[in-house]
Design a protein around this motif. Sequence first.
Motif, short mmCIF file in Angstrom:
data_model
loop_
_atom_site.label_atom_id
_atom_site.label_comp_id
_atom_site.label_asym_id
_atom_site.label_seq_id
_atom_site.Cartn_x
_atom_site.Cartn_y
_atom_site.Cartn_z
N MET A 23 -23.02 -7.01 4.38
CA MET A 23 -21.89 -6.28 5.16
C MET A 23 -20.40 -6.94 5.36
O MET A 23 -21.18 -7.60 6.50
CB MET A 23 -22.63 -4.26 5.29
N ALA A 24 -19.39 -6.25 4.97
CA ALA A 24 -17.99 -7.79 5.57
C ALA A 24 -17.82 -7.00 6.85
O ALA A 24 -17.53 -5.47 6.57
CB ALA A 24 -17.50 -7.82 4.43
N ASP A 25 -17.52 -7.56 7.45
CA ASP A 25 -17.03 -7.38 8.88
C ASP A 25 -15.47 -7.17 8.76
O ASP A 25 -14.58 -7.99 7.70
CB ASP A 25 -17.54 -8.14 10.00
N LEU A 26 -14.85 -6.82 9.37
CA LEU A 26 -13.30 -6.78 9.61
C LEU A 26 -12.86 -8.21 9.24
O LEU A 26 -11.80 -8.26 8.65
CB LEU A 26 -13.19 -6.20 11.20
N HIS A 27 -13.42 -8.85 10.10
CA HIS A 27 -12.60 -10.15 9.98
C HIS A 27 -12.76 -10.92 8.23
O HIS A 27 -12.11 -11.69 7.80
CB HIS A 27 -12.96 -11.39 10.67
N GLU A 28 -14.18 -10.76 8.02
CA GLU A 28 -14.36 -11.42 6.56
C GLU A 28 -13.23 -10.27 5.47
O GLU A 28 -12.70 -11.16 4.29
CB GLU A 28 -16.00 -10.98 6.04
N ASN A 29 -13.29 -9.50 5.37
CA ASN A 29 -12.67 -8.66 5.12
C ASN A 29 -11.14 -9.17 4.59
O ASN A 29 -9.98 -9.02 3.27
CB ASN A 29 -11.91 -6.93 4.98
N TYR A 30 -10.36 -9.21 5.97
CA TYR A 30 -8.80 -9.87 6.49
C TYR A 30 -8.62 -11.31 5.54
O TYR A 30 -7.80 -11.25 5.03
CB TYR A 30 -8.95 -10.06 7.85
N LEU A 31 -9.72 -11.77 5.52
CA LEU A 31 -9.39 -13.18 5.02
C LEU A 31 -9.58 -13.28 3.73
O LEU A 31 -8.82 -13.84 2.73
CB LEU A 31 -10.57 -14.45 5.51
N ASP A 32 -10.24 -11.73 3.25
CA ASP A 32 -10.73 -12.22 1.82
C ASP A 32 -9.44 -11.83 0.51
O ASP A 32 -8.55 -11.56 -0.18
CB ASP A 32 -11.86 -11.28 1.11
N TRP A 33 -8.66 -10.56 2.36
CA TRP A 33 -7.76 -10.00 1.37
C TRP A 33 -6.14 -10.52 1.91
O TRP A 33 -5.56 -11.12 0.88
CB TRP A 33 -6.89 -8.76 2.51
N LEU A 34 -6.14 -11.99 2.92
CA LEU A 34 -5.69 -13.40 2.79
C LEU A 34 -5.74 -14.30 0.52
O LEU A 34 -4.75 -13.98 0.77
CB LEU A 34 -5.84 -14.11 4.41
N ARG A 35 -6.61 -14.07 1.38
CA ARG A 35 -6.67 -15.44 -0.29
C ARG A 35 -5.96 -13.82 -1.10
O ARG A 35 -5.79 -14.90 -2.69
CB ARG A 35 -8.18 -15.37 -0.01
N ASP A 36 -6.29 -13.48 -1.72
CA ASP A 36 -6.20 -12.28 -2.69
C ASP A 36 -4.71 -13.03 -2.62
O ASP A 36 -4.01 -12.60 -3.45
CB ASP A 36 -6.23 -11.13 -2.86
N ALA A 37 -3.92 -12.63 -1.02
CA ALA A 37 -2.25 -12.19 -0.89
C ALA A 37 -2.18 -13.53 -1.65
O ALA A 37 -0.87 -13.58 -2.19
CB ALA A 37 -2.17 -11.98 0.11
N HIS A 38 -2.75 -14.49 -1.68
CA HIS A 38 -2.49 -15.84 -1.88
C HIS A 38 -2.02 -16.30 -3.00
O HIS A 38 -1.25 -16.64 -3.89
CB HIS A 38 -3.13 -17.01 -0.58
N ALA A 39 -3.41 -15.37 -3.80
CA ALA A 39 -3.58 -15.67 -5.19
C ALA A 39 -1.71 -14.98 -6.20
O ALA A 39 -1.55 -15.28 -6.79
CB ALA A 39 -4.65 -15.19 -5.56
N MET A 40 -2.04 -13.54 -5.30
CA MET A 40 -1.00 -12.87 -5.68
C MET A 40 0.35 -13.33 -5.74
O MET A 40 1.46 -13.32 -7.42
CB MET A 40 -0.54 -11.37 -5.43
N GLU A 41 0.56 -14.19 -4.84
CA GLU A 41 1.72 -14.30 -4.99
C GLU A 41 1.91 -15.94 -5.73
O GLU A 41 3.64 -16.68 -6.73
CB GLU A 41 2.07 -15.25 -3.46
N GLU A 42 0.90 -16.41 -6.52
CA GLU A 42 0.49 -18.28 -7.05
C GLU A 42 0.70 -17.20 -8.26
O GLU A 42 1.92 -17.56 -9.04
CB GLU A 42 -0.43 -18.68 -6.32
N GLN A 43 0.43 -16.35 -8.98
CA GLN A 43 0.58 -15.81 -9.97
C GLN A 43 1.91 -15.24 -10.35
O GLN A 43 2.52 -15.39 -11.19
CB GLN A 43 -0.18 -14.34 -10.10
#
Length: 169
Positions: free
Chosen positions: A1-21
Amino acid sequence: MADLHENYLDWLRDAHAMEEQAETMLKGMAKRLEHYPVLEARIKQHINETIEQQRLVESVIKRYDSSSSTFKDVAGKVAAMGQAMGGMFASDEVVKGAISGYVFENLEIASYTSLIATAKAVGDTEGQRIFEQILEQEKAMATWLLENLPDVTQQFLARSKAPHTDAKR
């Protein structure tokens, strides 16, 4: 189960990928708007904002000693290129592109709204400040697109009626 910080980092990576897109999609669209100078200028302005947004999101990722997801970045670029290429063949590309841009801006708005809440939850005040700044730019772009969509549509319709005129772009 992902903790709060893992979710945050994952969503940060998603945001970076979204901006690249977003960058890939916007650059593809900007190349094909020579008959729509107002839309072209606003898209180019947002490309510059998007590049800065990528840098800002990357700065938050780096503070957590992590890197953006290369896979997500590449996947986002490929999806954006496919969308841009598909639009090249549509006779109403400019209208569909403006509509798609508005939809994508709203995806970004929702993503940054969630990131702001997560930054608050993890106590990342600098990340929160950055995401609030980006959120305002995304809201401004979405508002601009929505307000200008009738004009873009009318320009397209007028150009499509004129003989020997390229309405598409």
